[in-house]
Enzyme design. Structure first.
Site, short mmCIF file in Angstrom:
data_model
loop_
_atom_site.label_atom_id
_atom_site.label_comp_id
_atom_site.label_asym_id
_atom_site.label_seq_id
_atom_site.Cartn_x
_atom_site.Cartn_y
_atom_site.Cartn_z
CE LYS A 208 12.83 116.24 50.08
NZ LYS A 208 12.11 115.13 50.72
CD GLU A 214 3.51 129.20 50.38
OE1 GLU A 214 4.25 128.58 49.58
OE2 GLU A 214 2.38 128.80 50.71
N GLY A 269 10.36 116.47 54.25
CA GLY A 269 10.37 117.83 54.77
C GLY A 269 10.03 117.89 56.25
NE ARG A 270 4.70 114.28 56.81
CZ ARG A 270 4.61 114.15 55.49
NH1 ARG A 270 4.95 115.16 54.70
NH2 ARG A 270 4.18 113.02 54.95
CD GLU A 355 2.84 117.97 54.77
OE1 GLU A 355 3.99 117.73 55.16
OE2 GLU A 355 2.57 119.00 54.12
CG HIS A 386 -6.95 130.25 82.90
ND1 HIS A 386 -7.56 130.59 84.07
CD2 HIS A 386 -5.76 129.67 83.23
CE1 HIS A 386 -6.77 130.23 85.08
NE2 HIS A 386 -5.68 129.68 84.59
CE LYS A 496 2.41 122.88 47.96
NZ LYS A 496 3.62 122.08 47.90
O1 F6P Z 1 3.21 122.04 50.85
C1 F6P Z 1 3.69 121.04 51.66
C2 F6P Z 1 5.18 120.92 51.64
O2 F6P Z 1 5.58 120.24 50.51
C3 F6P Z 1 5.67 120.25 52.90
O3 F6P Z 1 5.60 118.88 52.86
C4 F6P Z 1 7.04 120.81 53.01
O4 F6P Z 1 7.57 120.65 54.29
C5 F6P Z 1 6.77 122.26 52.65
O5 F6P Z 1 5.81 122.19 51.64
C6 F6P Z 1 7.96 123.07 52.21
O6 F6P Z 1 8.57 122.51 51.09
P1 F6P Z 1 10.02 122.96 50.66
O7 F6P Z 1 10.96 122.63 51.77
O8 F6P Z 1 10.32 122.19 49.41
O9 F6P Z 1 9.99 124.44 50.41
#
Ligand code: F6P
Length: 536
Positions: A208, A214, A269-270, A355, A386, A496
């Site tokens: 987003k 990452e 995002g979620r 979240e 199990h 972060k």
């Molecule tokens: O670190 C949390 C977050 O902001 C989530 O809410 C989001 O889904 C995820 O990181 C990824 O964010 P982006 O889509 O901006 O890379």
């Protein structure tokens, strides 16, 4: 949105009193009532049956929970959300993921744009692109068809597509393989790159913000890998697409304009699987199935908007969660899909729920004086049986559960499925009734562990859309009752920020002497070992 401390409502106080009566009764006793099932289940025609009769509740509990919903003005809060109100106050945003799945929505102007129009255009672009990948008319730099689709993203830009592609494997196009790379741990990307031929690989960079460490790190490595293999920077134009709200950063990365798919701030995002973040899913199941997926979610949107409390599945789910969390002190809630393809569903829900409702400030900025979101966890049945089911059956915790299954299957192994379903029923029954008389105390089962059963006719794109939407609404309603902001996620920021300042120290810069002793000690240890010549 209407803001009230729920503990100040009449219903909350009445529920506290009512709890004393309920605590005396065992689910074994409730189950003596032959009408229990008929009065405590809801069907959504030809899609699913929701049974909530194996819960520690009676009619009065349901009535009081309904009163709580009314006093907290839950239904009008939903309308505030759907009409585009900026209910995500701390980020100053509307919350409109449901627009993406509503074919009949009226024009809705947000920040000068008709969200209905722009989302339709973008969905159409996604459908066309996905179909062209599927039929091979969009292909790689050397002319080869794409066989590998690699989604690079994390959180909402990973969990939704990964869960849904998995869940709908029986609908996936033959010959396509899907990979989801999320972790900053290089082994995640490495494992993927070792398996795919660059000529046949399409990378979807899903972010987003297009700033997430990452995703950006992994995307850069993948880009270099592609250029090295193809020997031409221009190969990026063929092998990379982006899903983002941040076009400036995407362009800087080198992705061509036609390969940028938009979504907007008003899609969290979620909650973004319904948007172009669903690209991997759309390529996997095709645009017609993707539309069915949206329709399933939309059916539940309508259901929850229209149905009275007692027939309103997401509201009952939310109310039960509140009942256990706030009145019977359950700290966790397990989600147990009896469907191997839904194995990522609990992880997906962990983000959606925790979240959203893992908050301790109310909407007026005061510390809450009641519990909010529980810990959500789970694994597919029968595997869990199990393993951790021991604790649910004979441990000391109250653990409410959602059991999810489907009746019709897409594989040929009927006998397996009958056994799966018999285990599903046996577990919900054993948890509820327990075993009173046993020859030793160690073989006794207390029972009285509550569960809901969600039984779908079949797990197809439509049902999956419905399933996710049920939980999205459940989460929303609970956030309304707890009077918290469900759509922000400030709690993920601190770590972060700290990681950014620690990175140069890991890389060799001077160590900040004001670190706490533990962090400083660990940093020194990592640096000492990393610098050893024998580090291989
Ligand atoms: O670190 C949390 C977050 O902001 C989530 O809410 C989001 O889904 C995820 O990181 C990824 O964010 P982006 O889509 O901006 O890379």
């Amino acid at each position: 949105m209407y803001s009230i401390n729920p503990t100040k409502t009449k219903a909350w106080k009445a529920l506290l009193e009512h709890r004393k009566d309920i605590e005396k009764i065992h689910l074994r006793d409730w189950m003596k009532d032959d009408n229990r099932f008929s009065t405590m289940h809801v069907k959504i025609k030809s899609v699913l049956l929701f049974d909530f009769s194996k819960h520690r509740i009676n009619e009065k509990t349901v009535k009081l929970l309904e009163d709580l919903f009314n006093e907290c003005k839950v239904q009008s809060s939903l309308e505030d959300q759907l009409s585009g109100g900026k209910i995500n106050v701390t980020e100053d945003r509307s919350v409109l993921h449901s627009v993406l799945r509503d074919p009949d929505i009226e024009p809705l102007i947000i920040e000068g744009q008709d969200v209905r129009e722009i989302s339709k255009i973008e969905s159409q672009r996604m459908y066309e692109f996905a179909e062209k990948v599927r039929n091979g008319s969009i292909h790689g730099y050397t002319g080869k068809k794409f066989k590998n689709i690699v989604n690079i993203g994390i959180g909402g830009s990973d969990l939704g597509p990964k869960m849904a592609v998995n869940a709908l494997k029986p609908y996936s196009k033959k010959g396509l393989k899907f990979y989801f790379v999320s972790n900053i741990d290089g082994s995640d990307l490495n494992e993927c790159l070792l398996q795919v031929d660059p000529q046949e690989t399409l990378f979807i960079v899903a972010s987003k913000t297009f700033t997430t460490q990452e995703t950006m790190t992994n995307a850069e490595v993948a880009k270099k890998w592609m250029i090295q293999n193809m020997g031409d920077v221009d190969s990026i134009k063929k092998h990379f697409i982006a899903i983002s709200t941040n076009h400036e950063n995407v362009s800087k990365f080198g992705i061509k304009k036609e390969n940028i798919f938009r979504f907007w701030d008003w899609v969290g995002g979620r909650y973004s699987i319904w948007s172009t973040i669903g690209m991997a899913l759309c390529i996997s199941i095709g645009s017609d199935n993707f539309k069915k997926f949206l329709n399933g979610a939309n059916l539940v949107d309508k259901h929850t908007r229209e149905k009275p409390f007692k027939e309103n599945i997401p509201q009952i789910m939310a109310a039960l969660g509140i009942w256990y969390r706030n009145f019977l002190n359950a700290t966790t809630y397990a989600v147990l899909p009896y469907d191997q393809n839904l194995d990522r569903f609990p992880a997906y829900l962990q983000q959606a729920d925790m979240e959203s409702n893992g908050k301790s400030m109310d909407r007026d900025g005061n510390h809450v004086n009641y519990s909010t979101g529980p810990i959500i966890w789970g694994e597919p049945g029968t595997n869990g049986q199990h393993a951790f089911y021991q604790l649910i059956h004979q441990g000391t915790e109250l653990i409410p559960t959602d059991f999810i299954a489907s009746i019709f299957i897409k594989h040929p192994y009927k006998d397996n499925h009958e056994k799966l379903l018999s285990n599903f029923l046996a577990q919900t029954k054993a948890l509820a009734l327990g075993r009173k008389n046993a020859d030793s105390p160690f073989r006794k089962f207390e029972g009285n562990q509550p569960s809901s059963s969600l039984i779908f006719n079949k797990m197809n794109p439509f049902s999956l859309g419905a399933l996710i939407s049920l939980y999205e609404h459940k989460i929303f309603y609970q956030g309304v009752i707890w009077n918290i902001f469900s759509y922000d996620q400030w709690g993920v920021e601190l770590g972060k920020e700290m990681a950014k300042t620690i990175l140069p120290e890991i890389q060799g810069a001077g160590i900040d002497e004001t670190h706490d002793p533990s962090t400083k000690g660990l940093l020194n240890h990592i640096r000492d070992l990393s610098n050893r010549a024998d580090n291989n």
